[in-house]
Design a protein around this motif. Structure first.
Motif, short mmCIF file in Angstrom:
data_model
loop_
_atom_site.label_atom_id
_atom_site.label_comp_id
_atom_site.label_asym_id
_atom_site.label_seq_id
_atom_site.Cartn_x
_atom_site.Cartn_y
_atom_site.Cartn_z
N ILE A 166 28.74 28.38 77.15
CA ILE A 166 29.77 28.63 76.04
C ILE A 166 29.24 29.53 74.83
N LEU A 167 30.06 30.41 74.72
CA LEU A 167 29.64 31.31 73.35
C LEU A 167 30.29 30.95 72.18
N LEU A 168 29.59 30.41 71.26
CA LEU A 168 30.21 29.67 70.06
C LEU A 168 29.90 30.44 68.91
N ASP A 169 31.07 30.92 68.22
CA ASP A 169 30.72 31.71 66.96
C ASP A 169 30.45 30.72 65.79
N TYR A 170 29.12 31.33 65.29
CA TYR A 170 28.57 30.60 64.05
C TYR A 170 29.66 30.45 62.98
N LEU A 221 36.51 25.27 66.42
CA LEU A 221 35.96 24.31 67.04
C LEU A 221 36.50 23.12 67.46
N PRO A 222 37.66 22.73 66.64
CA PRO A 222 38.77 21.34 67.17
C PRO A 222 39.17 21.86 68.44
N SER A 223 39.71 23.06 68.62
CA SER A 223 40.39 23.34 70.11
C SER A 223 39.38 23.24 71.14
N THR A 224 38.05 23.87 70.62
CA THR A 224 37.03 24.04 71.56
C THR A 224 36.68 22.48 72.19
N ILE A 225 36.39 21.70 71.20
CA ILE A 225 36.09 20.43 71.51
C ILE A 225 37.24 19.57 72.33
N ASP A 226 38.48 19.70 71.97
CA ASP A 226 39.41 19.31 72.81
C ASP A 226 39.67 19.70 74.13
N LEU A 227 39.25 21.01 74.34
CA LEU A 227 39.25 21.54 75.49
C LEU A 227 38.11 20.91 76.50
N ALA A 282 34.39 31.15 72.24
CA ALA A 282 34.91 30.24 71.05
C ALA A 282 34.68 31.25 69.86
N ASP A 283 35.92 31.88 69.53
CA ASP A 283 35.70 33.09 68.25
C ASP A 283 36.91 33.15 67.64
N ASP A 284 36.89 33.16 66.21
CA ASP A 284 38.27 33.13 65.69
C ASP A 284 38.56 34.69 65.46
N HIS A 285 37.86 35.71 65.66
CA HIS A 285 38.20 36.93 65.43
C HIS A 285 39.01 37.42 66.96
N ALA A 321 25.34 29.23 73.38
CA ALA A 321 24.76 30.23 72.99
C ALA A 321 25.40 30.54 71.56
N ILE A 322 24.75 30.58 70.52
CA ILE A 322 25.71 30.87 69.31
C ILE A 322 25.54 32.15 69.28
N ILE A 323 26.81 32.90 68.80
CA ILE A 323 27.02 34.27 68.56
C ILE A 323 27.36 34.34 67.15
#
Length: 208
Positions: free
Chosen positions: A55-59, A39-45, A11-14, A83-85
């Motif tokens: 889950i690799l979650l972009d800070y 984040l919204p699309s991640t939670i929807d998924l 999950a990263d916007d880049h 894991a926060i990235i």
């Protein structure tokens, strides 16, 4: 007997980084990778029934609002190892992430092979202290450093290297007025009148 695949969500916007991670991680025969960009699309998924081992979650991606996003996702994906990235990893944020429920904190400067090993370890139930993925930082316990915020410390380090405010802003990916504010604040905290004196104080006290 074939082991179950490791289901991974990046999950990263880049766009470029997200795609590079997807392609690279997918070369591992037992990794199955999906991606999201906020984040919204991640939670929807995950609310839709998708299940992930890691889950690799972009800070800093949209919707995160710091670690509030981690806490929210944690509620919807309690079984996943999150894991926060981050490209701006600091010890303070890393420790806060662990306290908020992250299983790890991965700086984006990790080598691809190290990232694969870390993901495998998380999938197997390991817990990582933030420092395991942060550069060794002997200045963190220095008494002068203790007076400064992590960002002010980064600015001071670059002052010691002779960088201009514009160069510091570019190097840290922040706005030049923000750099000026940090410079003014750190002057006050360490008792410096100008950038030359600030650099001298830091060097005389063995900070950098």
């Amino acid at each position: 007997m074939t082991s179950a695949p490791v289901q991974i969500l990046v999950a990263d916007d880049h766009d470029l980084l997200r795609e590079m991670l997807r392609v690279y991680l997918s070369t591992e025969s037992d990794f199955e990778v999906e991606t999201t960009s906020d984040l919204p699309s991640t939670i929807d998924l995950v609310r839709g029934g998708a299940s992930f081992s890691v889950i690799l979650l972009d800070y800093n991606m949209p919707g995160m609002q710091g670690l509030a996003g981690l806490r929210e996702l944690r509620e919807h994906a309690p079984e996943a190892r999150i894991a926060i990235i981050s490209g701006t990893a600091t010890p303070d944020v890393a420790h806060q992430a662990r306290a908020a429920g992250a299983s790890g904190f991965f700086p984006k400067t990790m080598t691809p092979s190290a990232l694969v090993r870390a993901i495998r370890a998380l999938a197997q139930g390991a817990e990582y202290e933030a420092d395991a993925f942060l550069p060794s930082d002997p200045v963190a316990t220095h008494p002068l450093a203790a007076q400064l915020s992590p960002r002010e410390l980064e600015v001071l380090e670059r002052l010691c290297k002779g960088l201009s405010n514009k160069e510091i802003a570019r190097d840290l990916d922040i706005r030049e007025p923000t750099v000026k504010l940090h410079v003014k604040t750190l002057y006050r905290k360490i008792g410096a009148a100008n950038r030359t004196q600030a650099a001298m104080i830091a060097k005389q006290q063995g900070l950098f």
